[in-house]
Design a protein around this motif. Structure first.
Motif, PDB file in Angstrom:
ATOM      1  N   ALA A  13       0.825  -1.200   0.000  1.00 45.51           N
ATOM      2  CA  ALA A  13       0.000   0.000   0.000  1.00 45.51           C
ATOM      3  C   ALA A  13       0.863   1.255   0.000  1.00 45.51           C
ATOM      4  O   ALA A  13       0.565   2.237  -0.704  1.00 45.51           O
ATOM      5  N   LEU A  14       1.947   1.252   0.771  1.00 42.42           N
ATOM      6  CA  LEU A  14       2.835   2.425   0.812  1.00 42.42           C
ATOM      7  C   LEU A  14       3.481   2.676  -0.541  1.00 42.42           C
ATOM      8  O   LEU A  14       3.591   3.829  -0.988  1.00 42.42           O
ATOM      9  N   VAL A  67       1.221   7.249  -6.442  1.00 44.29           N
ATOM     10  CA  VAL A  67       0.112   8.204  -6.589  1.00 44.29           C
ATOM     11  C   VAL A  67       0.588   9.623  -6.298  1.00 44.29           C
ATOM     12  O   VAL A  67       0.267  10.577  -7.023  1.00 44.29           O
ATOM     13  N   VAL A  68       1.369   9.785  -5.235  1.00 44.96           N
ATOM     14  CA  VAL A  68       1.883  11.111  -4.886  1.00 44.96           C
ATOM     15  C   VAL A  68       2.811  11.632  -5.980  1.00 44.96           C
ATOM     16  O   VAL A  68       2.770  12.818  -6.345  1.00 44.96           O
ATOM     17  N   SER A 128      -3.527  -4.415  -2.475  1.00 44.14           N
ATOM     18  CA  SER A 128      -2.397  -4.508  -1.540  1.00 44.14           C
ATOM     19  C   SER A 128      -2.665  -5.557  -0.477  1.00 44.14           C
ATOM     20  O   SER A 128      -1.761  -6.321  -0.096  1.00 44.14           O
ATOM     21  N   ILE A 170      -7.761   4.811  -5.108  1.00 46.97           N
ATOM     22  CA  ILE A 170      -7.179   4.455  -3.810  1.00 46.97           C
ATOM     23  C   ILE A 170      -7.843   3.221  -3.212  1.00 46.97           C
ATOM     24  O   ILE A 170      -7.147   2.324  -2.710  1.00 46.97           O
ATOM     25  N   SER A 193       2.273   1.866  -3.461  1.00 47.02           N
ATOM     26  CA  SER A 193       1.240   2.364  -4.372  1.00 47.02           C
ATOM     27  C   SER A 193       0.940   3.839  -4.103  1.00 47.02           C
ATOM     28  O   SER A 193       0.829   4.641  -5.046  1.00 47.02           O
ATOM     29  N   LEU A 194       0.799   4.194  -2.831  1.00 46.22           N
ATOM     30  CA  LEU A 194       0.525   5.597  -2.496  1.00 46.22           C
ATOM     31  C   LEU A 194       1.699   6.495  -2.869  1.00 46.22           C
ATOM     32  O   LEU A 194       1.509   7.655  -3.249  1.00 46.22           O
ATOM     33  N   PHE A 195       2.915   5.974  -2.783  1.00 49.59           N
ATOM     34  CA  PHE A 195       4.080   6.739  -3.205  1.00 49.59           C
ATOM     35  C   PHE A 195       4.002   7.077  -4.691  1.00 49.59           C
ATOM     36  O   PHE A 195       4.282   8.206  -5.114  1.00 49.59           O
ATOM     37  N   LEU A 226      -6.426   0.180  -4.950  1.00 47.87           N
ATOM     38  CA  LEU A 226      -5.027  -0.040  -4.583  1.00 47.87           C
ATOM     39  C   LEU A 226      -4.925  -0.703  -3.210  1.00 47.87           C
ATOM     40  O   LEU A 226      -4.114  -1.619  -3.006  1.00 47.87           O
ATOM     41  N   LEU A 227      -5.740  -0.250  -2.268  1.00 48.43           N
ATOM     42  CA  LEU A 227      -5.714  -0.856  -0.935  1.00 48.43           C
ATOM     43  C   LEU A 227      -6.214  -2.293  -0.974  1.00 48.43           C
ATOM     44  O   LEU A 227      -5.665  -3.174  -0.297  1.00 48.43           O
ATOM     45  N   VAL A 237      -1.334   3.585 -12.031  1.00 53.37           N
ATOM     46  CA  VAL A 237      -1.500   3.975 -10.627  1.00 53.37           C
ATOM     47  C   VAL A 237      -1.337   5.478 -10.469  1.00 53.37           C
ATOM     48  O   VAL A 237      -2.146   6.147  -9.808  1.00 53.37           O
TER      49      VAL A 237
END
Length: 423
Positions: free
Chosen positions: A203-204, A210-211, A373, A366, A206-208, A369-370, A359
């Motif tokens: 998850a981290l 996204v950012v 994950s 989101i 994927s969020l990275f 993605l979660l 992504v």
């Protein structure tokens, strides 16, 4: 004007809703790549059959082109992981019926592809006939999720019921395993935290990504995946892929170790508590996927049934057998990725970069993605349990402590008959 923004502006100009959109692709190419009528979407809804059939009939009569189609497996892949290169995709995702008409199919022609004037004329007549038929015909329904099988549209609800019927047996086994583990005093809640901690690095990462897409560090303005005639891959792409991979690797160890210390986990991952926790999390995330997209949930059904045997404490599978079952459970997701790699002509790095673009550009939200994950965390947890169980010593068979049918000597052997008492 192109894309969803152009259609929205056109609707405002006309002062009303858009009934349907026909996106024109390659109308002059000499090479035909099917499907010529492309209904795919960036969401879970495809162009309605009425629009597809009308355009297909016009192309057949005016341009002599068969529309082509996709088999059930390809349709399933398109609905489980919606992705397309052409501009009808966002329109169908927003509920606007749209199809792409293109001699070169979804990918479009090459930069130096030859053109044909008769092809242009035939395509123009087909488009005019399509528009005329749509104007004089019934209202076009909204895009929806369905499968075409032998010229019949199978709606989504039978698929949803089938997938739920496949999930329920494992869910019942998970509930039974949880109840037995609790009766025997095994901890389950902390092991649920262990599974979720294993999913956190995915998850981290994927969020990275996204950012990075939101801040412009990844350019997501170029349409389509990497491939011939699509987004070129450059040195920065490789750097961004490596950065996401490093985030995943670095987060896997310290973050997971910190969470495990907070959980104060005790016991063996190959025990009943961990098995019950993994099955509960797997069933829960399968049901969440089933609610949002039953086609995506179908991709994890095989893993549910196979991985249940890997984590079962009563079953001690050998390492090669457990590894094969783990990989077979991942096969449906891998086949969907291979399908898109073949359709878009992607190599291994192209597949990775396309995933990064998907992504970073918001193609996967989101919540999705979660969810995936957690699926990845369950896969890692099952692998850990399978490895620990394979290394554990197999319990020795319990010795016979009571006399059973094999050693039973018949009446009088215990001295309870009248003949034995007389002696």
């Amino acid at each position: 004007m192109t894309g969803l923004a152009g259609v929205t502006q056109l609707a405002r100009t006309l002062g009303g809703p858009i009934d349907a959109v026909i996106v024109l692709g390659d109308v002059a190419g000499t090479r035909v790549t099917k499907p010529v009528v492309v209904p795919w979407s960036e969401g879970e809804n495809l162009a309605p059959p009425l629009l597809r059939n009308t355009a297909a009939a016009a192309l057949g009569s005016q341009a002599g082109l068969a529309p082509g189609g996709a088999d059930l497996a390809a349709q399933f892949a398109r609905l489980a992981l919606p992705l397309t290169l052409s501009e009808q995709g966002p329109l169908n995702a927003q509920g606007i019926p749209a199809v792409l008409l293109s001699r070169a199919g979804e990918r479009g022609p090459g930069a130096n592809a030859p053109v044909s004037e008769p092809a242009i004329a035939g395509f123009g007549r087909a488009v005019l006939e399509t528009i005329s038929a749509l104007e004089g015909g019934p209202n076009i329904p909204a895009p929806s999720a369905y499968l075409l099988y032998r010229h019949m549209a199978v709606p989504v609800w039978p698929i949803r019921l089938l997938v739920l019927a496949l999930i329920l047996p494992v869910l019942c086994a998970a509930i039974d395993g949880f109840a037995r583990a609790r009766r025997r005093g095994y901890e389950v809640g902390r092991w649920v935290g262990w599974v979720l901690a294993t999913a956190l690095p995915f998850a981290l990462a994927s969020l990275f990504v996204v950012v990075m897409g939101a801040t412009g560090l990844i350019d997501v303005t170029a349409p389509g995946p990497v491939g011939a005639g699509a987004v070129p891959m450059h040195g920065q792409a490789v750097v961004e892929i490596v950065a996401a991979a490093l985030i995943l690797v670095l987060a896997m160890f310290p973050v997971r170790a910190f969470l495990l210390r907070r959980i104060a986990l005790q016991g063996d991952p190959a025990g009943p508590g961990a098995a019950a926790a993994v099955l509960l999390v797997m069933c829960a995330i399968s049901l969440v996927l089933w609610v949002t997209n039953p086609f995506a949930a179908a991709l994890v059904v095989l893993a549910l049934h196979l991985w249940m045997w890997i984590v079962a404490p009563e079953v001690r599978l050998r390492a090669p057998v457990a590894l094969v079952m783990l990989l077979v459970g991942l096969a449906p997701v891998a086949l969907v990725i291979l399908y898109y790699a073949n359709q878009f002509e992607l190599g291994p790095l192209g597949v990775l970069w396309t995933g990064v673009l998907l992504v970073a550009g918001g193609g996967l939200g989101i919540p999705a993605l979660l969810e995936w994950s957690i699926v990845a965390g369950c896969a890692v947890s099952v692998a850990v349990i399978g490895a620990r169980a394979a290394r554990a010593e197999r319990p020795a068979p319990a010795p016979v402590t009571v006399r059973g049918p094999i050693t039973y000597a018949g009446p009088g052997s215990l001295g309870g008959t009248k003949s034995a008492l007389r002696r």
